[in-house]
Design an enzyme around this catalytic site. Structure first.
Site, PDB file in Angstrom:
ATOM      1  N   ARG A  13       0.754   1.786  -7.415  1.00 39.13           N
ATOM      2  CA  ARG A  13       1.918   1.178  -8.083  1.00 39.13           C
ATOM      3  C   ARG A  13       2.195  -0.221  -7.548  1.00 39.13           C
ATOM      4  O   ARG A  13       2.418  -1.159  -8.311  1.00 39.13           O
ATOM      5  CB  ARG A  13       3.140   2.085  -7.894  1.00 39.13           C
ATOM      6  CG  ARG A  13       3.071   3.385  -8.688  1.00 39.13           C
ATOM      7  CD  ARG A  13       4.298   4.249  -8.451  1.00 39.13           C
ATOM      8  NE  ARG A  13       4.363   4.728  -7.082  1.00 39.13           N
ATOM      9  CZ  ARG A  13       3.771   5.839  -6.652  1.00 39.13           C
ATOM     10  NH1 ARG A  13       3.075   6.585  -7.489  1.00 39.13           N
ATOM     11  NH2 ARG A  13       3.865   6.225  -5.389  1.00 39.13           N
ATOM     12  N   ARG A  36      -9.832   2.645  -2.097  1.00 39.25           N
ATOM     13  CA  ARG A  36     -10.449   3.520  -1.094  1.00 39.25           C
ATOM     14  C   ARG A  36     -11.834   3.968  -1.576  1.00 39.25           C
ATOM     15  O   ARG A  36     -12.111   4.009  -2.776  1.00 39.25           O
ATOM     16  CB  ARG A  36      -9.574   4.740  -0.831  1.00 39.25           C
ATOM     17  CG  ARG A  36      -9.429   5.664  -2.003  1.00 39.25           C
ATOM     18  CD  ARG A  36      -8.434   6.774  -1.731  1.00 39.25           C
ATOM     19  NE  ARG A  36      -8.376   7.717  -2.835  1.00 39.25           N
ATOM     20  CZ  ARG A  36      -7.732   7.523  -3.965  1.00 39.25           C
ATOM     21  NH1 ARG A  36      -7.069   6.389  -4.152  1.00 39.25           N
ATOM     22  NH2 ARG A  36      -7.735   8.446  -4.913  1.00 39.25           N
ATOM     23  N   THR A 100       3.062  -1.909   4.583  1.00 42.07           N
ATOM     24  CA  THR A 100       2.943  -0.482   4.884  1.00 42.07           C
ATOM     25  C   THR A 100       4.072  -0.055   5.807  1.00 42.07           C
ATOM     26  O   THR A 100       4.422  -0.775   6.741  1.00 42.07           O
ATOM     27  CB  THR A 100       1.587  -0.201   5.557  1.00 42.07           C
ATOM     28  OG1 THR A 100       0.540  -0.686   4.715  1.00 42.07           O
ATOM     29  CG2 THR A 100       1.396   1.281   5.817  1.00 42.07           C
ATOM     30  N   THR A 101       4.639   1.125   5.568  1.00 39.42           N
ATOM     31  CA  THR A 101       5.677   1.667   6.444  1.00 39.42           C
ATOM     32  C   THR A 101       5.203   2.994   7.029  1.00 39.42           C
ATOM     33  O   THR A 101       4.180   3.540   6.626  1.00 39.42           O
ATOM     34  CB  THR A 101       6.996   1.882   5.689  1.00 39.42           C
ATOM     35  OG1 THR A 101       6.786   2.795   4.601  1.00 39.42           O
ATOM     36  CG2 THR A 101       7.530   0.566   5.132  1.00 39.42           C
ATOM     37  N   TYR A 126      10.091  -6.551   1.387  1.00 38.54           N
ATOM     38  CA  TYR A 126       9.819  -7.944   1.044  1.00 38.54           C
ATOM     39  C   TYR A 126      10.766  -8.497  -0.015  1.00 38.54           C
ATOM     40  O   TYR A 126      10.605  -9.625  -0.469  1.00 38.54           O
ATOM     41  CB  TYR A 126       8.356  -8.095   0.608  1.00 38.54           C
ATOM     42  CG  TYR A 126       7.430  -8.098   1.799  1.00 38.54           C
ATOM     43  CD1 TYR A 126       7.049  -9.285   2.407  1.00 38.54           C
ATOM     44  CD2 TYR A 126       6.982  -6.910   2.360  1.00 38.54           C
ATOM     45  CE1 TYR A 126       6.230  -9.297   3.521  1.00 38.54           C
ATOM     46  CE2 TYR A 126       6.165  -6.896   3.474  1.00 38.54           C
ATOM     47  CZ  TYR A 126       5.795  -8.094   4.053  1.00 38.54           C
ATOM     48  OH  TYR A 126       4.998  -8.094   5.175  1.00 38.54           O
ATOM     49  N   HIS A 156      14.529   7.213  -2.926  1.00 37.51           N
ATOM     50  CA  HIS A 156      13.253   6.733  -3.446  1.00 37.51           C
ATOM     51  C   HIS A 156      12.629   7.792  -4.355  1.00 37.51           C
ATOM     52  O   HIS A 156      13.074   8.936  -4.388  1.00 37.51           O
ATOM     53  CB  HIS A 156      12.280   6.402  -2.307  1.00 37.51           C
ATOM     54  CG  HIS A 156      12.555   5.098  -1.641  1.00 37.51           C
ATOM     55  ND1 HIS A 156      13.474   4.971  -0.622  1.00 37.51           N
ATOM     56  CD2 HIS A 156      12.047   3.855  -1.844  1.00 37.51           C
ATOM     57  CE1 HIS A 156      13.518   3.704  -0.230  1.00 37.51           C
ATOM     58  NE2 HIS A 156      12.670   3.009  -0.961  1.00 37.51           N
ATOM     59  N   HIS A 157      11.559   7.392  -5.015  1.00 40.28           N
ATOM     60  CA  HIS A 157      10.809   8.271  -5.916  1.00 40.28           C
ATOM     61  C   HIS A 157      10.189   9.449  -5.166  1.00 40.28           C
ATOM     62  O   HIS A 157      10.035   9.422  -3.948  1.00 40.28           O
ATOM     63  CB  HIS A 157       9.711   7.465  -6.617  1.00 40.28           C
ATOM     64  CG  HIS A 157       8.839   6.707  -5.657  1.00 40.28           C
ATOM     65  ND1 HIS A 157       7.711   7.261  -5.081  1.00 40.28           N
ATOM     66  CD2 HIS A 157       8.958   5.447  -5.136  1.00 40.28           C
ATOM     67  CE1 HIS A 157       7.152   6.371  -4.283  1.00 40.28           C
ATOM     68  NE2 HIS A 157       7.890   5.264  -4.288  1.00 40.28           N
ATOM     69  N   LYS A 160       7.095   9.107  -2.446  1.00 42.05           N
ATOM     70  CA  LYS A 160       7.164   8.437  -1.141  1.00 42.05           C
ATOM     71  C   LYS A 160       6.933   9.455  -0.031  1.00 42.05           C
ATOM     72  O   LYS A 160       7.533  10.530  -0.027  1.00 42.05           O
ATOM     73  CB  LYS A 160       8.502   7.731  -0.959  1.00 42.05           C
ATOM     74  CG  LYS A 160       8.555   6.851   0.286  1.00 42.05           C
ATOM     75  CD  LYS A 160       9.762   5.933   0.263  1.00 42.05           C
ATOM     76  CE  LYS A 160       9.838   5.078   1.524  1.00 42.05           C
ATOM     77  NZ  LYS A 160       8.646   4.213   1.678  1.00 42.05           N
ATOM     78  N   GLY A 166      11.293   2.827   5.594  1.00 40.24           N
ATOM     79  CA  GLY A 166      11.226   1.756   6.579  1.00 40.24           C
ATOM     80  C   GLY A 166      12.393   0.798   6.458  1.00 40.24           C
ATOM     81  O   GLY A 166      12.896   0.281   7.460  1.00 40.24           O
TER      82      GLY A 166
END
Length: 270
Positions: A13, A36, A100-101, A126, A156-157, A160, A166
């Site tokens: 996403r 990946r 990344t968290t 950010y 959150h969705h 997560k 974070g």
């Protein structure tokens, strides 16, 4: 000189939003896109994947094959993968923007150590708005923190994987630092059963995971007779993607060091 950016997790996403943001920003271009190993998206065109048409950048699973195609790597993936990417970037002198968290203390130390060799922006969020909220929280905590109950609530969705977010932890850390407290000892991350009366110096956290919520954070400063709420709601991941690309452009002239969005936005002078 145009900054060539590599995006890790291109099919996710955030990855797709990052590709769009890079494509829409002057002074930068998408040099590489990564997924990946074993992903069905390897071999796809990154632009078509992001819904913006053919860009001529093929998604690959091999960073080494793209050494000459990116100057800076943007990484919004998972801690274990990001740490591998950090090692690669240190070995090949590539800058990084890390979103990344969920890092543990060892992971955070690895980022700090890497920043002695390369330049890194590492932030929990950010969004320009969220980073302004951090400053507002510091000011509110300075005035009310010793007299009001403080609670951080985030949503959150369902996809997560880390909790609290974070961003929520960063909000707590900004408040705790302002008040001279250690979040590790003053943070309360779960309440269940007979908990006893709330302690005044606690910083509480509550987490919601549901549906497709992009990201919502609210901090309460509550006392008898009044409650002040400082809140931020994101309606699109593009706000995070645009902030990350802004950070990448800012980082272009830095040779090494660890920075966050406070540095990028020059918020220390507010």
């Amino acid at each position: 000189m145009t900054l060539k950016i590599g995006v890790v997790g291109a099919g996710g996403r955030m990855g797709r939003q990052l590709i769009q943001a890079v494509n829409n920003t002057e002074g930068v271009e998408l040099g590489s896109a990564f997924e990946r190993k074993g992903s069905s998206l390897v071999g796809a065109d990154a632009g078509e994947l992001a819904g913006i048409g053919h860009l001529g950048v093929t998604v690959t699973d091999d960073l080494a094959s793209q050494l000459n195609h990116f100057d800076l790597l943007i990484d919004f993936t998972r801690p274990e993968g990001t740490l591998e990417h950090i090692a690669f970037c240190v070995a090949h002198n590539k800058k990084m923007v890390i979103g990344t968290t969920g890092f543990d203390d060892a992971g955070k130390q690895a980022i700090k150590s890497a920043s002695e060799e390369i330049s890194i922006v590492f932030a929990s969020n950010y969004s320009v708005g969220v980073n302004l909220v951090f400053k507002l929280l510091e000011k509110a905590a300075k005035v009310m923190g010793d007299y009001y109950d403080i609670e951080v609530i985030e949503a959150h969705h369902r996809h997560k994987v880390d909790a609290p977010s974070g961003t929520a932890l960063s909000m707590g850390e900004h408040i705790a630092k302002t008040l001279g407290r250690d979040l590790k000892t003053h943070g309360v991350f779960a309440r269940e059963g007979i908990t006893g009366e709330r302690k005044r110096d606690e910083i509480g956290f509550a987490t919601i995971r549901a549906g497709d919520v992009v990201g919502e954070h609210s901090v309460w400063f509550a006392d008898e007779g009044e409650r002040i709420e400082i809140a931020h709601k994101a309606s699109s991941r593009m706000t995070f993607a645009n902030g990350a690309v802004r950070a990448a452009k800012w980082l272009q002239t830095k040779q090494n060091g660890l920075f966050d969005m406070t540095d990028v936005l020059d918020l220390n002078n507010l």
